[in-house]
Every structure is written in structure tokens, then in C-alpha cells.
Write a protein that holds these residues in place. Sequence first.
Motif, PDB file in Angstrom:
ATOM      1  N   VAL A  31       0.749  -1.238   0.065  1.00 52.75           N
ATOM      2  CA  VAL A  31       0.069   0.090   0.041  1.00 52.75           C
ATOM      3  C   VAL A  31       0.832   1.257  -0.012  1.00 52.75           C
ATOM      4  CG1 VAL A  31      -1.679   1.293   1.382  1.00 52.75           C
ATOM      5  CG2 VAL A  31      -2.037  -1.289   1.023  1.00 52.75           C
ATOM      6  N   GLY A  32       1.911   1.290   0.884  1.00 54.26           N
ATOM      7  CA  GLY A  32       2.939   2.412   0.574  1.00 54.26           C
ATOM      8  C   GLY A  32       3.332   2.595  -0.614  1.00 54.26           C
ATOM      9  N   LEU A  33       4.026   1.583  -1.154  1.00 57.33           N
ATOM     10  CA  LEU A  33       4.249   1.799  -2.754  1.00 57.33           C
ATOM     11  C   LEU A  33       3.259   2.038  -3.467  1.00 57.33           C
ATOM     12  CD1 LEU A  33       6.184  -1.739  -2.937  1.00 57.33           C
ATOM     13  CD2 LEU A  33       7.341   0.585  -2.864  1.00 57.33           C
ATOM     14  N   LEU A  34       2.040   1.839  -3.408  1.00 56.90           N
ATOM     15  CA  LEU A  34       0.960   2.133  -4.441  1.00 56.90           C
ATOM     16  C   LEU A  34       1.027   3.807  -4.171  1.00 56.90           C
ATOM     17  CD1 LEU A  34      -1.678  -0.484  -3.742  1.00 56.90           C
ATOM     18  CD2 LEU A  34      -0.662   0.143  -6.079  1.00 56.90           C
ATOM     19  N   PHE A  35       0.896   4.284  -2.854  1.00 60.12           N
ATOM     20  CA  PHE A  35       0.883   5.799  -2.536  1.00 60.12           C
ATOM     21  C   PHE A  35       1.990   6.400  -3.042  1.00 60.12           C
ATOM     22  CE2 PHE A  35      -1.817   5.038   1.558  1.00 60.12           C
ATOM     23  CZ  PHE A  35      -2.883   5.752   0.997  1.00 60.12           C
ATOM     24  N   ASP A  36       2.938   6.070  -2.990  1.00 58.61           N
ATOM     25  CA  ASP A  36       4.347   6.516  -3.650  1.00 58.61           C
ATOM     26  C   ASP A  36       4.396   6.559  -5.101  1.00 58.61           C
ATOM     27  OD1 ASP A  36       5.559   6.844  -1.193  1.00 58.61           O
ATOM     28  OD2 ASP A  36       6.927   4.888  -1.494  1.00 58.61           O
ATOM     29  N   ALA A  37       3.683   5.410  -5.697  1.00 59.14           N
ATOM     30  CA  ALA A  37       3.570   5.511  -7.264  1.00 59.14           C
ATOM     31  C   ALA A  37       2.422   6.610  -7.795  1.00 59.14           C
ATOM     32  CB  ALA A  37       3.199   4.196  -7.768  1.00 59.14           C
ATOM     33  N   LEU A  38       1.623   6.564  -6.939  1.00 59.05           N
ATOM     34  CA  LEU A  38       0.427   7.641  -7.180  1.00 59.05           C
ATOM     35  C   LEU A  38       0.951   8.827  -7.200  1.00 59.05           C
ATOM     36  CD1 LEU A  38      -2.673   8.517  -7.492  1.00 59.05           C
ATOM     37  CD2 LEU A  38      -2.943   8.130  -5.080  1.00 59.05           C
ATOM     38  N   LEU A  39       1.484   9.331  -6.016  1.00 61.56           N
ATOM     39  CA  LEU A  39       2.213  10.745  -5.940  1.00 61.56           C
ATOM     40  C   LEU A  39       3.033  10.902  -7.217  1.00 61.56           C
ATOM     41  CD1 LEU A  39       2.041  10.912  -2.059  1.00 61.56           C
ATOM     42  CD2 LEU A  39       0.544  12.109  -3.699  1.00 61.56           C
ATOM     43  N   GLN A  40       3.844  10.176  -7.406  1.00 64.35           N
ATOM     44  CA  GLN A  40       4.832  10.287  -8.447  1.00 64.35           C
ATOM     45  C   GLN A  40       4.058  10.515  -9.739  1.00 64.35           C
ATOM     46  OE1 GLN A  40       7.694   6.906  -8.820  1.00 64.35           O
ATOM     47  NE2 GLN A  40       8.666   7.899 -10.529  1.00 64.35           N
ATOM     48  N   SER A  41       3.044   9.830 -10.030  1.00 63.27           N
ATOM     49  CA  SER A  41       2.359   9.760 -11.435  1.00 63.27           C
ATOM     50  C   SER A  41       1.715  11.182 -11.535  1.00 63.27           C
ATOM     51  CB  SER A  41       1.151   8.718 -11.305  1.00 63.27           C
ATOM     52  OG  SER A  41       2.035   7.516 -11.593  1.00 63.27           O
ATOM     53  N   ILE A  42       1.237  11.629 -10.307  1.00 62.59           N
ATOM     54  CA  ILE A  42       0.617  12.888 -10.334  1.00 62.59           C
ATOM     55  C   ILE A  42       1.772  14.039 -10.686  1.00 62.59           C
ATOM     56  CG2 ILE A  42      -0.532  14.690  -8.915  1.00 62.59           C
ATOM     57  CD1 ILE A  42      -2.120  12.510  -7.501  1.00 62.59           C
ATOM     58  N   ALA A  43       2.806  13.926  -9.891  1.00 59.71           N
ATOM     59  CA  ALA A  43       3.938  14.817 -10.372  1.00 59.71           C
ATOM     60  C   ALA A  43       4.396  14.990 -11.699  1.00 59.71           C
ATOM     61  CB  ALA A  43       5.032  14.676  -9.396  1.00 59.71           C
ATOM     62  N   GLU A  44       4.371  13.400 -12.343  1.00 65.52           N
ATOM     63  CA  GLU A  44       4.649  13.393 -13.679  1.00 65.52           C
ATOM     64  C   GLU A  44       3.823  14.227 -14.527  1.00 65.52           C
ATOM     65  OE1 GLU A  44       5.829  10.032 -16.913  1.00 65.52           O
ATOM     66  OE2 GLU A  44       5.294   9.452 -14.550  1.00 65.52           O
ATOM     67  N   ALA A  45       2.690  14.013 -14.365  1.00 67.25           N
ATOM     68  CA  ALA A  45       1.439  14.522 -15.080  1.00 67.25           C
ATOM     69  C   ALA A  45       1.507  16.134 -14.913  1.00 67.25           C
ATOM     70  CB  ALA A  45       0.168  13.991 -14.613  1.00 67.25           C
ATOM     71  N   ARG A  46       1.853  16.558 -13.634  1.00 66.97           N
ATOM     72  CA  ARG A  46       2.084  18.034 -13.629  1.00 66.97           C
ATOM     73  C   ARG A  46       3.004  18.590 -14.474  1.00 66.97           C
ATOM     74  NH1 ARG A  46       3.038  18.009  -8.482  1.00 66.97           N
ATOM     75  NH2 ARG A  46       1.001  18.340  -7.620  1.00 66.97           N
ATOM     76  N   GLY A  47       4.303  17.970 -14.620  1.00 67.33           N
ATOM     77  CA  GLY A  47       5.619  18.297 -15.127  1.00 67.33           C
ATOM     78  C   GLY A  47       4.908  18.336 -16.740  1.00 67.33           C
ATOM     79  N   ALA A  48       4.369  17.195 -16.987  1.00 66.02           N
ATOM     80  CA  ALA A  48       4.041  17.045 -18.621  1.00 66.02           C
ATOM     81  C   ALA A  48       2.830  18.314 -18.953  1.00 66.02           C
ATOM     82  CB  ALA A  48       3.471  15.752 -18.757  1.00 66.02           C
ATOM     83  N   MET A  49       2.074  18.587 -18.067  1.00 68.42           N
ATOM     84  CA  MET A  49       0.976  19.597 -18.341  1.00 68.42           C
ATOM     85  C   MET A  49       1.851  20.869 -18.601  1.00 68.42           C
ATOM     86  SD  MET A  49      -2.322  20.431 -15.900  1.00 68.42           S
ATOM     87  CE  MET A  49      -3.081  18.748 -16.038  1.00 68.42           C
ATOM     88  N   VAL A  50       2.609  21.442 -17.922  1.00 69.84           N
ATOM     89  CA  VAL A  50       3.441  22.243 -18.150  1.00 69.84           C
ATOM     90  C   VAL A  50       4.383  22.376 -19.335  1.00 69.84           C
ATOM     91  CG1 VAL A  50       5.510  23.801 -16.984  1.00 69.84           C
ATOM     92  CG2 VAL A  50       3.772  22.899 -15.291  1.00 69.84           C
ATOM     93  N   ARG A  51       4.845  21.303 -19.544  1.00 66.05           N
ATOM     94  CA  ARG A  51       5.656  21.107 -20.912  1.00 66.05           C
ATOM     95  C   ARG A  51       4.639  21.241 -22.195  1.00 66.05           C
ATOM     96  NH1 ARG A  51       7.874  17.322 -18.119  1.00 66.05           N
ATOM     97  NH2 ARG A  51       6.982  15.492 -19.422  1.00 66.05           N
ATOM     98  N   GLY A  52       3.397  21.056 -21.825  1.00 60.45           N
ATOM     99  CA  GLY A  52       2.310  20.570 -23.023  1.00 60.45           C
ATOM    100  C   GLY A  52       2.426  19.246 -23.511  1.00 60.45           C
ATOM    101  N   ASP A  53       3.024  18.456 -22.963  1.00 60.10           N
ATOM    102  CA  ASP A  53       3.203  17.028 -23.484  1.00 60.10           C
ATOM    103  C   ASP A  53       1.913  16.362 -23.113  1.00 60.10           C
ATOM    104  OD1 ASP A  53       3.737  14.403 -24.274  1.00 60.10           O
ATOM    105  OD2 ASP A  53       6.045  14.630 -23.271  1.00 60.10           O
ATOM    106  N   THR A  54       0.784  16.257 -23.886  1.00 60.29           N
ATOM    107  CA  THR A  54      -0.497  15.888 -23.747  1.00 60.29           C
ATOM    108  C   THR A  54      -0.248  14.143 -23.469  1.00 60.29           C
ATOM    109  OG1 THR A  54      -1.396  17.241 -24.920  1.00 60.29           O
ATOM    110  CG2 THR A  54      -2.836  15.395 -24.673  1.00 60.29           C
TER     111      THR A  54
END
Length: 144
Positions: A31-54
Motif C-alpha cells: 500500500v505504501g508503494l501504491l501511495f508513492d507511485a500515485l504521488l509520483q504519477s501526479i507529479a509526472e502529469a504536472r510536469g507534462a502539463m507544464v511542458r504541453g506534453d499531452t
Amino acid sequence: MFTSATHRAASAYKRVAVETSVQGADPHTLVGLLFDALLQSIAEARGAMVRGDTAVKGAALGKAVRILEEGLKAGLNLREGGEIAANLRDLYGYSTLRLTQANLRNDPAALEEVSKLIEPVAQSWKLIGGPGPAYLQPVAGRGA
């Protein structure tokens, strides 16, 4: 597009490290690994959003939604978890909705909102250590 040998090697090492940590993990650690992966995925999405990488944004948010729905939410033991499990189910459902809206509207504020909602739960999970209370354990036969 070709990737460098170093990048391919680093990616392979990362996959092996993740697979190894998952294979030997108890339900609490998973479950801890799932939380880590979830937060990492959100951060990755945030960076991609800033870059315009749909494409990267969509893939990262798709992964985040799968973690919420198929990992965290599906693993709740609602029978024994009572109000806490029901509240977590609702939190995960709301988070899924907000991530979907963030994707559709290109809304970084929605990503930030979900991160701020999930981070305290993830930190609390890590603080309880061990397998955690029985009512937060997954139902037998279901993933964590």
C-alpha cells in the motif's frame, strides 16, 4: 526515436528494483508503494502539463487513476473497516474524479488538490508501520 544504452540500462534497473521490492513486500508495504507511485504519477502529469506534453500527461494520469481504483480503492476492506474504509473509498473516488477533470481541462490546480489530499494519508500510512490494523488490510483474495 532511439534511446541511449545508459537510459535503457537505467530503465531496466529501475524495473527490476521495483519488481523486487513488490515481490518481497507485505500488504502494508505494498500500500505504501501504491501511495508513492500515485504521488509520483501526479507529479509526472504536472510536469507534462507544464511542458504541453499531452501524451505523457494522459499516460501519467491514467496510471494514477488505475492506482486509485484498482489498487487503493479495490483493496479496502469495507466489511471490517467501517467508517474509515468508507471515508477512504470516498476520498479515492473524489480523487479519481478530480484527476479526470484535470486531464480534460488541463488543470494543474486539480492535480495539486489531489496531491494535498493524498499526501497526509500516505504519510499516516507510513507512520503506522507494520501490517497496520486488521480493518485496513485487504480482503483475502484481493490485491492491496
